[in-house]
Structure formats: structure tokens, C-alpha cells
Design a protein around this motif. Structure first.
Motif, PDB file in Angstrom:
ATOM      1  N   GLU A  64       0.827  -1.212   0.000  1.00  0.00           N
ATOM      2  CA  GLU A  64       0.000   0.000   0.000  1.00  0.00           C
ATOM      3  C   GLU A  64       0.859   1.260   0.000  1.00  0.00           C
ATOM      4  O   GLU A  64       0.522   2.256  -0.625  1.00  0.00           O
ATOM      5  N   LEU A  65       1.956   1.180   0.743  1.00  0.00           N
ATOM      6  CA  LEU A  65       2.855   2.333   0.824  1.00  0.00           C
ATOM      7  C   LEU A  65       4.274   1.851   0.565  1.00  0.00           C
ATOM      8  O   LEU A  65       4.600   0.712   0.894  1.00  0.00           O
ATOM      9  N   PRO A  66       5.134   2.701   0.024  1.00  0.00           N
ATOM     10  CA  PRO A  66       6.532   2.287  -0.161  1.00  0.00           C
ATOM     11  C   PRO A  66       7.182   1.978   1.188  1.00  0.00           C
ATOM     12  O   PRO A  66       6.851   2.595   2.189  1.00  0.00           O
ATOM     13  N   GLU A  67       8.064   1.000   1.206  1.00  0.00           N
ATOM     14  CA  GLU A  67       8.723   0.620   2.447  1.00  0.00           C
ATOM     15  C   GLU A  67      10.218   0.506   2.195  1.00  0.00           C
ATOM     16  O   GLU A  67      10.683  -0.483   1.614  1.00  0.00           O
ATOM     17  N   PRO A  68      10.988   1.496   2.616  1.00  0.00           N
ATOM     18  CA  PRO A  68      12.422   1.499   2.307  1.00  0.00           C
ATOM     19  C   PRO A  68      13.185   0.350   2.953  1.00  0.00           C
ATOM     20  O   PRO A  68      14.265  -0.010   2.489  1.00  0.00           O
ATOM     21  N   ARG A  69      12.656  -0.239   4.004  1.00  0.00           N
ATOM     22  CA  ARG A  69      13.350  -1.356   4.657  1.00  0.00           C
ATOM     23  C   ARG A  69      13.429  -2.597   3.793  1.00  0.00           C
ATOM     24  O   ARG A  69      14.219  -3.483   4.051  1.00  0.00           O
ATOM     25  N   GLY A  70      12.539  -2.697   2.816  1.00  0.00           N
ATOM     26  CA  GLY A  70      12.482  -3.944   2.052  1.00  0.00           C
ATOM     27  C   GLY A  70      11.557  -4.926   2.748  1.00  0.00           C
ATOM     28  O   GLY A  70      11.987  -5.828   3.453  1.00  0.00           O
ATOM     29  N   TRP A  71      10.245  -4.751   2.560  1.00  0.00           N
ATOM     30  CA  TRP A  71       9.253  -5.572   3.242  1.00  0.00           C
ATOM     31  C   TRP A  71       9.005  -6.837   2.426  1.00  0.00           C
ATOM     32  O   TRP A  71       7.908  -7.093   1.913  1.00  0.00           O
ATOM     33  N   ILE A  72      10.025  -7.673   2.384  1.00  0.00           N
ATOM     34  CA  ILE A  72       9.951  -8.840   1.510  1.00  0.00           C
ATOM     35  C   ILE A  72       9.004  -9.901   2.071  1.00  0.00           C
ATOM     36  O   ILE A  72       8.434 -10.679   1.313  1.00  0.00           O
ATOM     37  N   THR A  73       8.827  -9.914   3.375  1.00  0.00           N
ATOM     38  CA  THR A  73       7.902 -10.893   3.951  1.00  0.00           C
ATOM     39  C   THR A  73       6.473 -10.572   3.527  1.00  0.00           C
ATOM     40  O   THR A  73       5.720 -11.449   3.108  1.00  0.00           O
ATOM     41  N   ARG A  74       6.125  -9.333   3.627  1.00  0.00           N
ATOM     42  CA  ARG A  74       4.772  -8.935   3.240  1.00  0.00           C
ATOM     43  C   ARG A  74       4.554  -9.172   1.748  1.00  0.00           C
ATOM     44  O   ARG A  74       3.503  -9.643   1.329  1.00  0.00           O
ATOM     45  N   LYS A  75       5.569  -8.847   0.968  1.00  0.00           N
ATOM     46  CA  LYS A  75       5.437  -9.034  -0.492  1.00  0.00           C
ATOM     47  C   LYS A  75       5.210 -10.503  -0.814  1.00  0.00           C
ATOM     48  O   LYS A  75       4.365 -10.850  -1.654  1.00  0.00           O
ATOM     49  N   LYS A  76       5.949 -11.373  -0.168  1.00  0.00           N
ATOM     50  CA  LYS A  76       5.774 -12.799  -0.469  1.00  0.00           C
ATOM     51  C   LYS A  76       4.413 -13.287  -0.001  1.00  0.00           C
ATOM     52  O   LYS A  76       3.760 -14.102  -0.671  1.00  0.00           O
ATOM     53  N   ASN A  77       3.962 -12.801   1.131  1.00  0.00           N
ATOM     54  CA  ASN A  77       2.636 -13.187   1.609  1.00  0.00           C
ATOM     55  C   ASN A  77       1.552 -12.684   0.661  1.00  0.00           C
ATOM     56  O   ASN A  77       0.570 -13.382   0.386  1.00  0.00           O
ATOM     57  N   LEU A  78       1.734 -11.469   0.159  1.00  0.00           N
ATOM     58  CA  LEU A  78       0.755 -10.936  -0.797  1.00  0.00           C
ATOM     59  C   LEU A  78       0.730 -11.776  -2.066  1.00  0.00           C
ATOM     60  O   LEU A  78      -0.331 -12.038  -2.639  1.00  0.00           O
ATOM     61  N   LEU A  79       1.908 -12.192  -2.500  1.00  0.00           N
ATOM     62  CA  LEU A  79       1.983 -13.015  -3.707  1.00  0.00           C
ATOM     63  C   LEU A  79       1.266 -14.346  -3.498  1.00  0.00           C
ATOM     64  O   LEU A  79       0.515 -14.812  -4.363  1.00  0.00           O
ATOM     65  N   ALA A  80       1.499 -14.955  -2.350  1.00  0.00           N
ATOM     66  CA  ALA A  80       0.834 -16.234  -2.060  1.00  0.00           C
ATOM     67  C   ALA A  80      -0.675 -16.054  -1.976  1.00  0.00           C
ATOM     68  O   ALA A  80      -1.444 -16.903  -2.426  1.00  0.00           O
ATOM     69  N   ALA A  81      -1.097 -14.936  -1.417  1.00  0.00           N
ATOM     70  CA  ALA A  81      -2.533 -14.685  -1.292  1.00  0.00           C
ATOM     71  C   ALA A  81      -3.169 -14.446  -2.655  1.00  0.00           C
ATOM     72  O   ALA A  81      -4.312 -14.809  -2.897  1.00  0.00           O
ATOM     73  N   ALA A  82      -2.411 -13.838  -3.559  1.00  0.00           N
ATOM     74  CA  ALA A  82      -2.954 -13.479  -4.868  1.00  0.00           C
ATOM     75  C   ALA A  82      -2.829 -14.618  -5.886  1.00  0.00           C
ATOM     76  O   ALA A  82      -3.415 -14.540  -6.964  1.00  0.00           O
ATOM     77  N   ALA A  83      -2.075 -15.635  -5.551  1.00  0.00           N
ATOM     78  CA  ALA A  83      -1.771 -16.682  -6.531  1.00  0.00           C
ATOM     79  C   ALA A  83      -3.025 -17.450  -6.934  1.00  0.00           C
ATOM     80  O   ALA A  83      -3.834 -17.823  -6.096  1.00  0.00           O
ATOM     81  N   ARG A  84      -3.101 -17.718  -8.255  1.00  0.00           N
ATOM     82  CA  ARG A  84      -4.231 -18.519  -8.746  1.00  0.00           C
ATOM     83  C   ARG A  84      -3.919 -20.005  -8.691  1.00  0.00           C
ATOM     84  O   ARG A  84      -4.817 -20.829  -8.707  1.00  0.00           O
ATOM     85  N   HIS A  85      -2.652 -20.348  -8.687  1.00  0.00           N
ATOM     86  CA  HIS A  85      -2.250 -21.750  -8.757  1.00  0.00           C
ATOM     87  C   HIS A  85      -1.650 -22.223  -7.446  1.00  0.00           C
ATOM     88  O   HIS A  85      -1.150 -21.427  -6.649  1.00  0.00           O
ATOM     89  N   GLU A  86      -1.683 -23.521  -7.263  1.00  0.00           N
ATOM     90  CA  GLU A  86      -1.200 -24.127  -6.024  1.00  0.00           C
ATOM     91  C   GLU A  86       0.323 -24.178  -5.969  1.00  0.00           C
ATOM     92  O   GLU A  86       0.910 -24.126  -4.900  1.00  0.00           O
ATOM     93  N   ASN A  87       0.937 -24.297  -7.110  1.00  0.00           N
ATOM     94  CA  ASN A  87       2.403 -24.393  -7.135  1.00  0.00           C
ATOM     95  C   ASN A  87       2.994 -22.985  -7.248  1.00  0.00           C
ATOM     96  O   ASN A  87       2.734 -22.261  -8.197  1.00  0.00           O
ATOM     97  N   LEU A  88       3.753 -22.629  -6.249  1.00  0.00           N
ATOM     98  CA  LEU A  88       4.335 -21.286  -6.211  1.00  0.00           C
ATOM     99  C   LEU A  88       5.831 -21.343  -6.443  1.00  0.00           C
ATOM    100  O   LEU A  88       6.501 -22.260  -5.943  1.00  0.00           O
TER     101      LEU A  88
END
Lengths: 180, 651
Positions: free
Chosen positions: B222-246
């Protein structure tokens, strides 16, 4: 050799500061609670900052472990300072805060205040809150364990001690190295 | 027959005897009568005559690559007997594989030495009671037989991954930050993979040349995060994924067609997997060097502390052999192959950001719940960029050997090849020399509060030619600047984090603490509450800031100056010294007439009088000095340090 001071619960002196969060900033406070570390703020901080810190501590997303937010009355310049924790909407007297610069002058009566909680908190500053190039002749040669030992001997048996540190994450590492 | 061990991976404890196993099988023959059962154990199987032989007696070698799927299928075995699995370091893998071979409604008879059944260093829960297993297994009975424990389980529901096991589609989630031109190339290559169904999701800015394809989309924080919020990004990707294999990965990989076969050939029953990573330090895939891919935390005590604090000792983190495994092994965060179901069950901890050991914590949390982190050697993936701290050395753990910390990973032959054909080597720093120097200098000079004379001079750029000489000049310059306050030292470490490598906060705090102690040990003003100066001339103006601490006031014998302020410091007369406690104060003399002034000061009661040149806080910053040594070593192994060095070499 295990250091007793390292086994105490840790409270962040200026939040968990780093490259992205200045010491004592709201960002550092938030980072601390998100990493399950309680913080102490000062009564001399601005109302808006204290209010933000209260909001952080009250938010279960930021503070999963429901750790307390503590406040020291830093207007007190002698002995142990009054310590408060934030309840639902107001501050409750919960114990005392021992600044490391005054640790040598603490008396037994300082550590036995009338508090609203079941057991008084005694928060003791670590030597590491003093930047080494500053004065600390009074404390020359003292260590956290020595200070703690004296205070624990004076405090009531029900007192719960915690250590206020400016290097919390390094303390975590030191603890593990000692455990290993 | 039995599972096949290896001298490289010795069993850590005894296993039940063949006689004990024999008795158990006989006593439970009713469950094993139709012959559809499987035996998987370290105790050799001597099947009783009143028990139908198993459909399969697993005699595979046991290492990190162990799989039961090809032989047993997915959740299709009606009964399984396991024996002595806990003696193996591969126990988590063995149990995982057996669980997914066992059908719903199937029976699991497990026999092991009683003393092995009380958990491990990671958790007090036994393997079959861990969260992932508890979700589909119910214990029917437990009994102690002499020194062994026998438990019987029923698989009462499908395993968590069962529902999605027939989904053959793949979601590739690529984390981007900034322009990420390579991410666009990766997306193009991914869409071309021979996979049944594919989608690509960027989490972060959509790369400029990303393919215009309905299978490609972008999401972001939602907002830029200079720390590198890679955990949130990966969780968002998993939540948005259409397929079971990531496949969740950072934007520094070279995707090649053989990825498709490696991903599909591994099979559908997996937890968290990564591949060996390599960076090629030379053209034509020459000079391969390992990139952090699969690591192990060798720490055994204080694990609980480490997991609660998310702070780990980097000297306890090593690169194991790819066929090795431990409960404390984990996939590094650069690339995960994972089941969407598992990721959604156990998202990454969003309180952790880039370089906060988020991958270590995640691996341990998964393993604690019975979900192993593994590596597949069906593919080696290429990182397009090297790891800045592993250019020459890395921590290695070979099975059966002691840890090898900071081991050089470039052999003599390879070194000779690099030196013989320098034009084939990629640069150690992927930018032109002048550009690199400028970037570092600009970042140094952006340290808050630096006075003009404390900034790095441009002459530094002209005098330097390599890395070690450049950084040596910086280290020498830093030694002349009073980095003594905690805040200042911290900013110096942030400079290093921005220009060399993003160091962890515990590491940074260690440096700060060590430097503070070094300063105090050297500091003649240590222990003084009050420091005053004497002399307000040029010497004072140029040097007083170098003390690294403020002056209470400065003395001048010229009465006309009393009450004025010079450089922010109030001027007072010599008699002001009488108000001070001589035991806790010091006078710093900013004048060449030191002896005379010292006499005068002592006449006013002062006892500690120090020349300014002795009081200024000049001290090397050891981490910087260490990096000079590091870069000197890099220069031995990298004939081309900068991008323009390569171009000159080619020309």
C-alpha cells in the motif's frame, strides 16, 4: 560465565532504532513492539508522541504479545523515578525506574513504592544506555550485574526486574552466545 | 531389507531390534493382512510368517533427496510400518514422505526407541504430533515395549496439501524494487516455459518492459517501504496466486527452459524446496561460485531464544552439502518453490524485513511444525549478481566434518584460469570505477552533521585505482574524524550498509559498542563530567570540534572577550575554573603555549590539563580497516574490479 543481567526481560531504551528509525522515534517504538520488545517512554515527550506510542501498544497488529508500554517520570532527578504502565485509557503507577547514573544512590525505600499492580516493577537501566565517552565516574568499574545484585538485595521479594537497554538486538545475540 | 544409511550420515541413536520389530508385526498382523502395506525403517525387516509380506520394503538410500512418491504414489498406501526413523537426521523428510504416501483411513504403525520420542532441539513435540501431522493423524494407541515405544495412528483426513495436489499450474511471484529490468526478462522467460499453466505476478513496481500478457499482473504494498518488506510481499503473492504451485523469487535470476522440467519432475508432493544457486564470475558460465541457497543453522543451544528474538549468530549459519539435511536447514529467501496451501497456512512473519534473518526464522518455524525445507538438485539456478560478502569466502559444512568458516571457495586452478584470461572475468563491482568512487564518496559526505573538513575530499577519487586503496583512504580519513558519539558511529555504519552490504542490526550494534569502548580506552577525557577549553584563537576554532564532545565554556585571559561566544562556546575568565570540581573536570589547551597555560590553569585549581592534540578523538574504525583487508583479498581473485576494467581488458 552467565550474566544474570542478560537473563532479565528486556525493555528498549529508545525503541529498536536502526538505519530506518531514529532513536526514540515513533518508528523505533513501533519496530520494537512488532519485534515483541516493550518500550519505555519519557513523560517529557510531547503529548502527540506519547499518544502515538499508546496507540501502537494498544494495536494487536503491532503488539501481538500485548506487551506493556511503560513511562518514566523523568522530571524526578533524585533516586528512583516513578514508573507507569499504560492501561486501557490511563497510566497506572507500576513501579520504579532506576537510571544507571543514580543506581549507586538508590536506597531500599526507593524500591518499594505503592503501586496499582500486584508486584512492583523495577526497571534498571543498563550501562549501555550511557554513551561511553560521556561522564560516568560514579559508575566507573560497575557492571550491570553488580548494579543489579545490589538492587535485587534491596528490593521487595515480589519485585519484578527488567533491564532497559539501548542495544536490545545485540543483547539477544549475547544471550545466545552465552547459552551456547 | 531396510533403509540404506551412509557413513556420511551416521545414525545418531540406536534403532529397535529386529526381534522387537518382528513381535510388533506379528501382534498387529490384522492391519497388515492384505499385503498392501509398506515398510520403511532402519531395522532390517524379517517378516513373520503369519504376516503378508509388504507390497514395498523401502531400501532406498536415505539423504536429502529421499522420495517415496515415485514408488508409492500420493496417499494411496493403506498401511505403513516405520521403524527407527528418529535415529536419522533425515527423520523430518522420512516422516513427511511416509505421511503423504499413506491414504486417508490408512493405518500407521510406528516403532522407535522410547528415548528418541520426546522431541528434538527444535521442539519438544514428537514428529507425528507436530502441527502439520496433527491436522490429519489421530493416535489410536501408544504403548511402551521394553525400551521401545509403539504408536498406532489413523489418517483421519487428507493432508493439507492434498486438495491442491492435482493443480498443475504455476504462479511465479517476482519481487521487484525500483526499475528491475531483469524482472521483465524473467517474466518473458517464464511465460515461455513448457508448463501446463503459468502466471507471473510482480510484487512491487511493474518493470517498464514487462510482457503485455493477460498472464502477467502486478500488485504492490500500500505504501513504499524502504526497509524492504519482503515478507509482506511474499505473503501478498501467495494470497494473490491462482495456482497451487508457487515459485516466489527475487529479481536477479536467469530463467532457462530447463526450469520447467525441474519443477514438474520433482513431483507434486513437496513442502518448501529450493535449488542450488550459482553465480558465474566469468563469461560462458565460467568460474561458478555458490550463492546463498540452502543453509543450516548449526546452533543447538539457545534455539528457542533465537527463534523468539529472530536474531542469529552468522558464524552459526553455514552452507551444507546439497544431499545433507537438518531440522535447522532452510531455504534462503531468494527463491522458494512452495505449495500455496502451506504458505497461506503459515505466512512469513511480517515484523521482519530484508536482512533481518526472515528466511532463517521462517525455515525453523516451518520445520518446527513438521514441514521440511529441502533442496532439489534437478536444476541449478543462476543468480545474475554475486553476493557481496561471498566473493572469495563462505562458511561451509561438509557432512562428517567440522564447520569450515570463511573458507576460500576459489581453487588454485580456477584462480590461474582467471588470471590467465582476465577478459573472461566479470567485474567484482558492476559499475565503472569513477562511478563507484563517486557514489561511495557522495554517500559518505551525506552523513548527517559532517563539517566541511570532515567530508571525503575529491582528491581521493584521483589517487585511488582499486578497491583496497580506495577504502584504505576512506578508513584513514575516518580515523581523523571524531566518530565518537553513538549517533555518529551509527551513521558511519549506515554508510557502510549503503555502500558495501546491508549488515544486520546486531552486527551494526556490535561495531558501535566495540568502537565506543575503543574510544573510551583511548580517551584522556573519559570520566570527566565537565570539559572546558583554554584559548580562543585559530587553534580553538579548527580543533575543538575534534574533541567529540561539547565544551562547557572556553577560557581566555583577554577580559574583553569574557561573555562573548566563539563558535557556539561562551568565553569566560580563568577564575571560572574555581567553580569546577577538579576531580571531575578537565582543561583542554588550544594553544602552542601549553606549559604556560597549564601552570595558570593549575593555579586556579585545575588538576587535569591536556593538550588539544592529545584529546582529539582520532581512532581507526576497525570494521572499515577489516574491509580494506577484504577488498585486498578480492583483488587477488578478481582480475577485473570494475566494469570499465573489463572493457579495457577486452580492448
Amino acid at each position: 560465565m552467565r550474566r544474570p543481567s542478560l537473563t532479565l526481560p528486556l525493555v528498549a531504551y529508545r525503541g529498536l532504532w536502526d538505519k530506518f528509525a531514529e532513536p526514540r522515534s515513533v518508528a523505533a517504538i513501533r519496530r520494537a513492539y512488532r519485534r515483541d520488545v516493550a518500550c519505555v517512554v519519557r513523560s517529557s515527550e510531547s503529548e502527540s508522541v506519547i499518544a502515538e506510542c499508546c496507540a501502537i501498544a494498544a494495536d494487536p497488529i503491532n503488539n501481538r504479545e500485548r506487551l506493556p508500554l511503560l513511562m518514566v517520570d523523568d522530571r524526578v532527578t533524585h533516586g528512583a523515578a516513578p514508573l507507569f504502565l499504560f492501561g486501557r485509557s490511563h497510566w497506572l503507577r507500576c513501579g520504579v525506574y532506576v537510571p544507571v547514573r543514580r543506581a549507586h544512590a538508590i536506597e531500599r525505600t526507593d524500591l518499594n513504592p505503592a503501586v496499582a499492580t500486584a508486584a512492583p516493577w523495577v526497571l534498571v537501566e543498563s550501562m549501555n544506555v550511557v554513551q561511553v565517552y560521556e561522564e560516568h565516574t560514579i559508575l566507573a568499574g560497575a557492571s550491570d550485574d553488580e548494579i543489579l545484585s545490589v538492587l535485587m538485595e534491596m528490593a521487595p521479594a515480589s519485585a519484578q526486574f527488567a533491564r532497559v537497554s539501548d542495544f536490545v538486538e545485540l543483547d539477544f545475540l549475547d544471550r545466545q552466545r552465552e547459552a551456547a | 531389507m531396510s533403509l540404506i544409511g551412509s557413513p556420511r550420515f551416521p545414525l545418531s541413536s540406536p534403532v529397535p531390534t529386529a526381534q522387537a520389530l518382528h513381535s510388533v508385526l506379528s501382534a498387529h498382523r490384522a492391519w497388515l493382512q492384505d499385503g498392501g502395506w509398506v515398510y520403511c525403517g532402519y531395522t532390517p525387516l524379517d517378516c513373520p510368517t503369519d504376516v503378508s509380506p509388504p507390497r514395498l520394503d523401502v531400501t532406498e538410500p536415505v539423504d536429502g533427496m529421499f522420495r517415496l512418491g515415485p514408488a508409492c504414489g500420493f496417499e494411496s498406501v493403506k498401511a505403513v510400518v516405520t521403524c527407527g526413523l528418529r535415529a536419522s537426521r533425515f527423520a523430518p523428510i522420512l516422516f513427511w514422505e511416509v505421511l503423504h504416501a499413506l491414504s486417508v483411513g490408512g493405518v500407521w504403525i510406528d516403532l522407535d526407541v522410547e528415548s528418541s520420542c520426546h522431541g528434538t532441539v527444535l521442539t519438544t513435540r514428537d514428529f507425528l504430533e507436530r502441527e502439520y501431522f496433527a491436522g490429519c493423524l489421530t493416535m489410536r494407541s501408544r504403548e511402551v515395549l521394553s525400551s521401545d515405544r509403539l504408536t498406532m495412528w489413523r489418517k483421519t483426513s487428507p493432508s493439507a496439501i492434498a486438495a491442491g495436489v492435482d493443480d498443475h499450474g504455476w504462479t511465479f511471484g517476482i519481487l521487484t524494487a525500483g526499475p528491475s529490468p531483469r524482472a521483465a526478462q524473467m517474466a518473458r522467460a517464464i511465460l515461455a516455459l513448457n508448463l501446463p499453466a503459468v502466471e507471473v505476478i510482480f510484487c512491487g513496481p511493474r518493470p517498464a518492459n514487462a510482457p503485455d500478457d493477460p498472464r502477467v499482473r502486478a500488485i504492490d504494498l500500500e505504501l513504499p517501504e524502504p526497509r524492504g518488506w519482503i515478507t509482506r510481499k511474499k505473503n501478498l503473492l501467495a494470497a494473490a496466486a491462482r495456482h497451487e504451485n508457487l515459485c516466489l523469487l527475487h529479481d536477479r535470476y536467469v530463467v532457462t527452459p530447463d526450469w520447467a522440467e525441474a519443477l514438474t519432475d520433482y513431483g507434486r508432493c513437496y513442502s518448501y524446496v529450493t535449488f542450488p544457486h550459482v553465480y558465474y564470475a566469468g563469461e560462458g558460465r565460467r568460474f561458478p561460485q555458490r550463492y546463498p541457497d540452502y543453509q543450516v543453522l548449526v546452533q543447538r543451544r539457545g534455539l528457542d531464544l533465537a527463534m523468539r528474538s529472530h536474531v542469529y549468530d552468522t558464524n552459526e549459519i553455514l552452507h551444507p552439502d546439497y544431499d545433507d539435511f537438518s531440522e535447522t536447514s532452510y531455504c534462503c529467501g531468494g527463491l522458494y518453490v512452495a505449495r500455496r496451501t502451506l504458505w497461506r497456512m503459515l505466512p512469513q512473519n511480517e515484523a521482519l524485513y530484508h536482512c533481518e534473518y526472515e528466511d532463517v526464522s521462517y525455515g525453523l518455524e516451518c520445520q518446527r511444525r513438521g514441514i521440511p525445507h529441502r533442496v532439489s538438485t534437478l536444476l541449478t539456478v543462476e543468480s545474475a549478481t554475486p553476493h557481496p560478502m561471498m566473493l572469495v569466502r563462505k562458511h561451509t559444512l561438509r557432512a562428517g566434518e567440522a564447520p569450515a568458516l570463511v573458507e576460500v571457495h576459489i581453487g588454485k586452478e580456477e584462480l590461474a584460469a582467471r588470471l590467465a584470461s582476465p577478459w573472461l572475468s566479470y567485474p567484482a563491482v558492476p559499475m565503472d570505477r569513477a562511478q563507484y568512487y563517486r557514489r561511495v564518496c557522495q554517500r559518505f559526505n551525506a552523513i548527517p552533521g559532517l563539517l566541511p573538513h570532515e567530508q571525503l575530499p575529491l582528491a581521493l577519487l584521483e589517487r585511488s585505482h582499486k578497491l583496497s586503496d580506495f577504502w584504505d583512504a576512506i578508513a584513514r580519513h575516518v580515523a581523523t574524524v571524531p566518530f565518537v558519539s553513538r549517533d555518529r558511529i551509527a551513521h558511519l555504519t549506515y554508510f557502510m550498509s549503503d555502500t558495501i552490504f546491508r549488515f544486520s542490526t546486531p552486527q551494526v550494534l556490535q561495531w558501535i559498542r566495540d568502537h565506543e569502548r575503543a574510544v573510551a580506552a583511548k580517551d584522556p577525557l573519559a570520566g570527566c563530567d565537565t570539559v572546558v577549553g583554554w584559548g580562543t584563537g585559530a587553534a580553538f576554532r579548527t580543533a575543538h570540534a575534534g574533541l567529540g564532545r561539547p565544551l562547557s565554556f572556553v577560557i581566555d585571559r583577554d577580559a574583553a572577550k569574557w561573555g562573548t561566544v566563539v563558535d557556539g562556546v561562551t568565553v569566560r575568565g580563568p577564575s571560572a575554573l574555581r567553580d569546577l570540581d577538579p576531580a571531575r573536570s578537565a582543561v583542554v589547551v588550544f594553544s602552542c603555549y601549553f606549559d604556560d597555560i597549564k601552570r595558570a590553569a593549575m593555579a586556579e585549581g585545575a588538576t587535569r590539563v591536556i593538550a588539544a592534540s592529545d584529546a582529539c578523538a582520532h581512532l581507526p574504525f576497525r570494521p572499515l580497516s577489516n574491509f580494506v583487508g577484504y577488498f585486498a583479498e578480492v583483488e587477488k581473485y578478481y582480475p577485473n574490479l570494475f566494469a570499465d576494467t573489463v572493457r579495457r581488458a577486452v580492448a
